[in-house]
Enzyme design. Structure first.
Site, PDB file in Angstrom:
ATOM      1  N   GLN A  87       0.809  -1.214   0.000  1.00  0.00           N
ATOM      2  CA  GLN A  87       0.000   0.000   0.000  1.00  0.00           C
ATOM      3  C   GLN A  87       0.846   1.269   0.000  1.00  0.00           C
ATOM      4  OE1 GLN A  87      -2.485  -0.516   3.466  1.00  0.00           O
ATOM      5  NE2 GLN A  87      -3.605  -2.241   2.573  1.00  0.00           N
ATOM      6  N   HIS A 150      -1.009   0.269   5.708  1.00  0.00           N
ATOM      7  CA  HIS A 150      -1.616   1.281   6.587  1.00  0.00           C
ATOM      8  C   HIS A 150      -0.714   2.496   6.790  1.00  0.00           C
ATOM      9  CE1 HIS A 150      -4.364  -2.000   8.583  1.00  0.00           C
ATOM     10  NE2 HIS A 150      -4.378  -2.031   7.257  1.00  0.00           N
ATOM     11  N   GLU A 244     -15.080   3.837   9.611  1.00  0.00           N
ATOM     12  CA  GLU A 244     -15.633   4.902  10.440  1.00  0.00           C
ATOM     13  C   GLU A 244     -15.479   6.275   9.813  1.00  0.00           C
ATOM     14  OE1 GLU A 244     -14.408   2.918  14.779  1.00  0.00           O
ATOM     15  OE2 GLU A 244     -13.784   4.959  14.286  1.00  0.00           O
ATOM     16  N   TYR A 254      -9.979   7.827  19.616  1.00  0.00           N
ATOM     17  CA  TYR A 254     -11.024   7.220  18.797  1.00  0.00           C
ATOM     18  C   TYR A 254     -11.045   5.699  18.866  1.00  0.00           C
ATOM     19  CZ  TYR A 254     -12.051  11.919  17.615  1.00  0.00           C
ATOM     20  OH  TYR A 254     -12.414  13.244  17.735  1.00  0.00           O
ATOM     21  N   TYR A 265     -10.065 -10.426  10.319  1.00  0.00           N
ATOM     22  CA  TYR A 265     -10.296 -11.044   9.023  1.00  0.00           C
ATOM     23  C   TYR A 265     -10.462 -12.544   9.202  1.00  0.00           C
ATOM     24  CZ  TYR A 265      -8.870  -6.579   7.098  1.00  0.00           C
ATOM     25  OH  TYR A 265      -8.798  -5.239   6.790  1.00  0.00           O
TER      26      TYR A 265
END
Length: 370
Positions: A87, A150, A244, A254, A265
């Site tokens: 990513q 991420h 979210e 949060y 997963y």
């Protein structure tokens, strides 16, 4: 609260070999979806230049300038080196609020470090023709690890000129999202030169990184400033379920991974759904839509969309339109596009531009139907 409204929209696919598509009928407007430009290697972020051109990042490490009619430039030179694995790569791009005077832009990227590790970083540079100069890294995560996941990487300027940067927990370091001595799983706020604003919530705490604005996030890939309140809205990927939307407030937690509406997963409980002292999401999705890119629509061109929140969906190939009542989602419409949507931006004329995350990535344009 999770919205109970999910509206089916008329889907369409672009006509093979053309740039035109049949009208797309949505709840509030009839739109044309056209292929504006193609041939991009997993495009990630788009920013409009004052003259009608746009900047587009490609995850492999290329920045391109795209003309107002869709022709793309050769790669812009001077882009920082990126670690383009998984990513990671060249991610967000944004203009300085005073770009017309200083030609400064900002890029987020996965910066290579030692021993095959990487970290999220942000550089500022001056755009001169098809080249960058005076490139300077103004933020980099304190931690560099061997992970391909991420990175976060979205950027937005506040009305006062501070730069918000989103990061992720890097996949294997989820517990670090709860720790204030590092930058994993955080919303970061710095000045345009990378210095720390004096009113950041942890500037007086020697045990915390002063750049932190909020924490307890998983992988933030959407950030936008509310056009009326000036608040910083974010969205983040949940695990299996539990994507979210939040309003990121200074010093608030949060919850990830202590609370989530998602699961491991393949199944398995992660934490719990709520806990005292931890912020509940403004809105969440189960199953996950894999959100990426987010903007408020403030133009008059598309009737009925004013001050709606637009979110891209990677998983379902949709544009998600959210109607808001204060800080609550009162209605959700899912508009079928048919490709993984990586970024969503609104042009000065009110058209909505979408980036598709593909080997042959495209810039798609949504505009009022003729």
């Amino acid at each position: 609260m999770k919205s109970t409204f999910t509206t089916l929209a008329v889907g369409l696919m672009l006509l093979s070999g053309t740039t035109q598509a049949a009208p797309l009928v949505t709840e509030k407007a009839k739109l044309d979806l056209t292929e504006f430009s193609q041939g991009y290697n997993h495009p990630w972020s788009l920013a409009f230049l004052p003259d009608g051109r746009m900047l587009v990042t490609e995850r492999a490490g290329t920045l391109r300038i795209v003309s107002s009619t869709g022709e793309k430039s050769e790669p812009v030179t001077g882009v920082p080196a990126v670690k383009a694995v998984g990513q990671g790569g060249l991610l967000g791009v944004i203009l300085d609020p005073d770009f017309a005077k200083n030609q400064q832009i900002y890029l987020s990227f996965s910066e290579p470090a030692d021993n095959d590790t990487s970290r999220t970083a942000v550089a500022k540079a001056k755009l001169n023709g098809n080249a960058l100069s005076d490139v300077k890294v103004i933020f980099r995560q304190a931690e560099a690890i061997n992970s391909q996941y991420h990175y976060g990487g979205r950027l937005v300027f506040s009305p006062k000129g501070e730069l918000f940067i989103t990061t992720g927990d890097r996949g294997s370091r989820r517990d670090d999202a709860q720790k204030l001595d590092g930058h994993f799983g955080k919303v970061i706020r710095v000045n345009s030169d990378g210095s720390v604003p004096k009113d950041n919530p942890y500037t007086g705490d020697a045990s915390a990184k002063p750049e932190i604005w909020s924490y307890g996030h998983r992988n933030l890939q959407g950030v936008a400033i509310h056009p009326e309140t000036g608040a910083t809205w974010t969205h983040e990927h949940g695990p299996q379920g539990g994507d979210e939307i939040n309003v990121a407030q200074p010093g608030k937690n949060y919850g990830w991974p202590l609370i989530t509406y998602g699961e491991e997963y393949g199944g398995g409980v992660i934490g719990q759904k709520s806990k005292a002292g931890l912020e509940q999401p403004l809105h969440y999705w189960v199953p996950s839509i894999a959100p990426s890119g987010m903007t408020f629509y403030t133009q008059p061109a598309i009737a009925g969309w004013q001050n709606n929140l637009l979110v891209g969906s990677l998983k379902f190939g949709q544009l998600v339109r959210l109607e808001l009542t204060g800080e609550k989602v009162s209605h959700e419409e899912r508009i079928r596009i048919g490709a993984r949507i990586r970024d969503v931006q609104v042009a000065p004329d009110g058209a909505v531009y979408l980036l598709t995350d593909e080997d042959n990535g495209k810039i798609l344009k949504l505009s009022p139907a003729n």
